[in-house]
Design a protein around this motif. Structure first.
Motif, PDB file in Angstrom:
ATOM      1  N   MET A   1     -26.265  27.487 -13.400  1.00 35.64           N
ATOM      2  CA  MET A   1     -26.488  27.755 -14.813  1.00 35.64           C
ATOM      3  C   MET A   1     -25.133  27.919 -15.506  1.00 35.64           C
ATOM      4  N   ALA A   2     -24.936  27.245 -16.609  1.00 37.59           N
ATOM      5  CA  ALA A   2     -23.679  27.328 -17.326  1.00 37.59           C
ATOM      6  C   ALA A   2     -23.443  28.751 -17.820  1.00 37.59           C
ATOM      7  N   ASP A   3     -22.142  29.124 -17.919  1.00 35.36           N
ATOM      8  CA  ASP A   3     -21.805  30.483 -18.352  1.00 35.36           C
ATOM      9  C   ASP A   3     -22.379  30.797 -19.729  1.00 35.36           C
ATOM     10  N   GLU A   4     -22.325  29.794 -20.641  1.00 32.70           N
ATOM     11  CA  GLU A   4     -22.819  30.018 -22.002  1.00 32.70           C
ATOM     12  C   GLU A   4     -24.314  30.341 -21.990  1.00 32.70           C
ATOM     13  N   GLU A   5     -25.081  29.601 -21.183  1.00 29.79           N
ATOM     14  CA  GLU A   5     -26.520  29.846 -21.122  1.00 29.79           C
ATOM     15  C   GLU A   5     -26.809  31.198 -20.484  1.00 29.79           C
ATOM     16  N   ARG A   6     -26.065  31.523 -19.413  1.00 26.64           N
ATOM     17  CA  ARG A   6     -26.252  32.802 -18.752  1.00 26.64           C
ATOM     18  C   ARG A   6     -25.986  33.945 -19.727  1.00 26.64           C
ATOM     19  N   ASP A   7     -25.023  33.770 -20.620  1.00 29.03           N
ATOM     20  CA  ASP A   7     -24.662  34.817 -21.557  1.00 29.03           C
ATOM     21  C   ASP A   7     -25.786  35.096 -22.552  1.00 29.03           C
ATOM     22  N   TRP A   8     -26.315  34.062 -23.223  1.00 30.52           N
ATOM     23  CA  TRP A   8     -27.349  34.325 -24.220  1.00 30.52           C
ATOM     24  C   TRP A   8     -28.636  34.826 -23.574  1.00 30.52           C
ATOM     25  N   LEU A   9     -28.934  34.351 -22.380  1.00 24.62           N
ATOM     26  CA  LEU A   9     -30.116  34.855 -21.691  1.00 24.62           C
ATOM     27  C   LEU A   9     -29.945  36.325 -21.320  1.00 24.62           C
ATOM     28  N   ARG A  10     -28.780  36.661 -20.815  1.00 21.15           N
ATOM     29  CA  ARG A  10     -28.509  38.044 -20.428  1.00 21.15           C
ATOM     30  C   ARG A  10     -28.599  38.976 -21.639  1.00 21.15           C
ATOM     31  N   VAL A  11     -27.947  38.580 -22.726  1.00 20.36           N
ATOM     32  CA  VAL A  11     -27.916  39.411 -23.932  1.00 20.36           C
ATOM     33  C   VAL A  11     -29.317  39.585 -24.505  1.00 20.36           C
ATOM     34  N   ASN A  12     -30.044  38.491 -24.658  1.00 18.90           N
ATOM     35  CA  ASN A  12     -31.372  38.573 -25.279  1.00 18.90           C
ATOM     36  C   ASN A  12     -32.394  39.248 -24.374  1.00 18.90           C
ATOM     37  N   ARG A  13     -32.287  39.027 -23.081  1.00 16.16           N
ATOM     38  CA  ARG A  13     -33.239  39.678 -22.179  1.00 16.16           C
ATOM     39  C   ARG A  13     -33.037  41.194 -22.200  1.00 16.16           C
ATOM     40  N   ALA A  14     -31.807  41.653 -22.212  1.00 18.17           N
ATOM     41  CA  ALA A  14     -31.548  43.092 -22.270  1.00 18.17           C
ATOM     42  C   ALA A  14     -32.116  43.683 -23.561  1.00 18.17           C
ATOM     43  N   ASN A  15     -31.943  42.955 -24.671  1.00 18.50           N
ATOM     44  CA  ASN A  15     -32.458  43.424 -25.953  1.00 18.50           C
ATOM     45  C   ASN A  15     -33.973  43.503 -25.949  1.00 18.50           C
ATOM     46  N   TRP A  16     -34.640  42.473 -25.419  1.00 18.07           N
ATOM     47  CA  TRP A  16     -36.105  42.451 -25.457  1.00 18.07           C
ATOM     48  C   TRP A  16     -36.722  43.401 -24.441  1.00 18.07           C
ATOM     49  N   ASP A  17     -36.073  43.598 -23.304  1.00 14.80           N
ATOM     50  CA  ASP A  17     -36.554  44.629 -22.383  1.00 14.80           C
ATOM     51  C   ASP A  17     -36.502  45.997 -23.057  1.00 14.80           C
ATOM     52  N   ASP A  18     -35.442  46.229 -23.829  1.00 17.17           N
ATOM     53  CA  ASP A  18     -35.306  47.486 -24.547  1.00 17.17           C
ATOM     54  C   ASP A  18     -36.331  47.594 -25.671  1.00 17.17           C
ATOM     55  N   ARG A  19     -36.626  46.494 -26.334  1.00 19.29           N
ATOM     56  CA  ARG A  19     -37.612  46.514 -27.416  1.00 19.29           C
ATOM     57  C   ARG A  19     -38.992  46.940 -26.919  1.00 19.29           C
ATOM     58  N   VAL A  20     -39.319  46.571 -25.700  1.00 19.82           N
ATOM     59  CA  VAL A  20     -40.639  46.914 -25.175  1.00 19.82           C
ATOM     60  C   VAL A  20     -40.853  48.422 -25.196  1.00 19.82           C
ATOM     61  N   ARG A  21     -39.817  49.171 -24.843  1.00 21.42           N
ATOM     62  CA  ARG A  21     -39.886  50.637 -24.882  1.00 21.42           C
ATOM     63  C   ARG A  21     -40.306  51.128 -26.265  1.00 21.42           C
ATOM     64  N   VAL A  22     -39.798  50.487 -27.302  1.00 22.69           N
ATOM     65  CA  VAL A  22     -40.097  50.868 -28.680  1.00 22.69           C
ATOM     66  C   VAL A  22     -41.440  50.297 -29.125  1.00 22.69           C
ATOM     67  N   HIS A  23     -41.659  49.019 -28.855  1.00 21.86           N
ATOM     68  CA  HIS A  23     -42.853  48.333 -29.338  1.00 21.86           C
ATOM     69  C   HIS A  23     -44.141  48.914 -28.755  1.00 21.86           C
ATOM     70  N   ALA A  24     -44.092  49.288 -27.481  1.00 20.87           N
ATOM     71  CA  ALA A  24     -45.314  49.775 -26.830  1.00 20.87           C
ATOM     72  C   ALA A  24     -45.817  51.078 -27.442  1.00 20.87           C
ATOM     73  N   GLU A  25     -44.927  51.828 -28.094  1.00 21.63           N
ATOM     74  CA  GLU A  25     -45.312  53.093 -28.721  1.00 21.63           C
ATOM     75  C   GLU A  25     -45.434  52.974 -30.239  1.00 21.63           C
ATOM     76  N   SER A  26     -45.241  51.791 -30.782  1.00 23.60           N
ATOM     77  CA  SER A  26     -45.160  51.631 -32.234  1.00 23.60           C
ATOM     78  C   SER A  26     -46.539  51.533 -32.887  1.00 23.60           C
ATOM     79  N   ASP A  27     -46.595  51.944 -34.158  1.00 18.33           N
ATOM     80  CA  ASP A  27     -47.790  51.712 -34.949  1.00 18.33           C
ATOM     81  C   ASP A  27     -47.965  50.224 -35.236  1.00 18.33           C
ATOM     82  N   PHE A  28     -46.854  49.503 -35.324  1.00 22.02           N
ATOM     83  CA  PHE A  28     -46.881  48.076 -35.638  1.00 22.02           C
ATOM     84  C   PHE A  28     -47.732  47.317 -34.616  1.00 22.02           C
TER      85      PHE A  28
END
Length: 272
Positions: A1-28
């Protein structure tokens, strides 16, 4: 996997894993309301996809699986794919609580590797919902995955936020960004789009995809476009000038010139 692809996947996956913590408890997202029978699908989506009873449906970028399970409630055999392990864990828990574990499965994979993760299985319907495509750098690769995931005669249904909305100012009144700018955009935001506490992983990488790019990618992948419908309403108050209508969606006030806020598209794999 190219470094550039690994970077955006790593960054976005960390963000979305963190969002789950918030989203699962949200009124939204209102998971208790969903478990009690709430339906996250819009009437236009249900009408344009049609009867899914007995059909095999693949939901790419399914997040916590509520839309996926809503299709299962309508009789589909569903598979949800998401690259965030935390989201898939929540989705599996919801399926179990609803008694849909035999009808719904959830798989951890990014979109581009979904074919391997699913062992090449093909489906009658591929579904993707609002806010999905901005997270993908290459729509040609996405369209190839979609086309290869469909059985002959099957179709993909896309319900998305219109890319023109990414070019307007906070009020939705002036064009302030280049519609055709295809460079990756790095953002750092403290909060997600729902109610809830601040994020720990705040960086994301996103891409703007003009509508013509979406249509062309699917056509080049061999799919036949059946319809493309643009709509003047959206799911949330994207701009300060929007007003909530009687159906719960948001649009520009009467007398104000409108631009498309969402679109839906259906494209079919030829049967022959």
């Amino acid at each position: 996997m190219a470094d550039e692809e690994r970077d955006w996947l790593r960054v976005n996956r960390a963000n979305w894993d963190d969002r789950v913590r918030v989203h699962a408890e949200s009124d939204f997202y209102d998971l208790p309301g969903f478990l009690a029978g709430g339906d996250p699908l819009r009437a236009t989506e249900v009408a344009e996809v049609g009867d899914v009873s007995g059909r095999r449906l693949l939901h790419l970028q399914c997040h916590m699986g509520q839309d996926t399970l809503a299709w299962a409630r309508r009789g589909a055999w569903v598979t949800g794919v998401d690259f965030a392990p935390a989201a898939v864990e929540v989705a599996r828990g919801l399926a179990a609580e609803l008694g849909l574990a035999e009808r719904a499965r959830f798989v951890v994979s990014d979109v581009y590797r979904a074919r391997e993760a699913l062992d090449g299985e093909r489906f009658d319907v591929v579904f993707t919902g609002g806010g999905s495509l901005v997270w993908l750098p290459d729509l040609a690769r996405w369209a190839e995955v979609v086309a290869d995931s469909l059985r002959p005669g099957g179709f993909v249904y896309v319900s998305e936020f219109h890319p023109v909305t990414d070019t307007l100012d906070e009020a939705g009144e002036r064009v302030v960004a280049d519609y055709f700018d295809d460079r990756p955009e790095r953002w750092e935001t403290a909060h997600t789009y729902t109610d809830g506490p601040a994020l720990r992983h705040r960086e994301t990488v996103q891409w703007r995809h003009p509508l013509g790019e979406v249509v062309t990618a699917l056509a080049v992948a061999g799919l036949r476009i059946e319809f493309l419908r643009e709509r003047p309403a959206t799911l949330f108050q994207r701009f300060s000038s929007l007003r909530r209508g009687p159906g719960g969606e948001f649009g520009f006030p009467a007398g104000r010139p409108r631009v498309p806020l969402m679109y839906s598209l259906r494209a079919r794999r030829p049967a022959g």
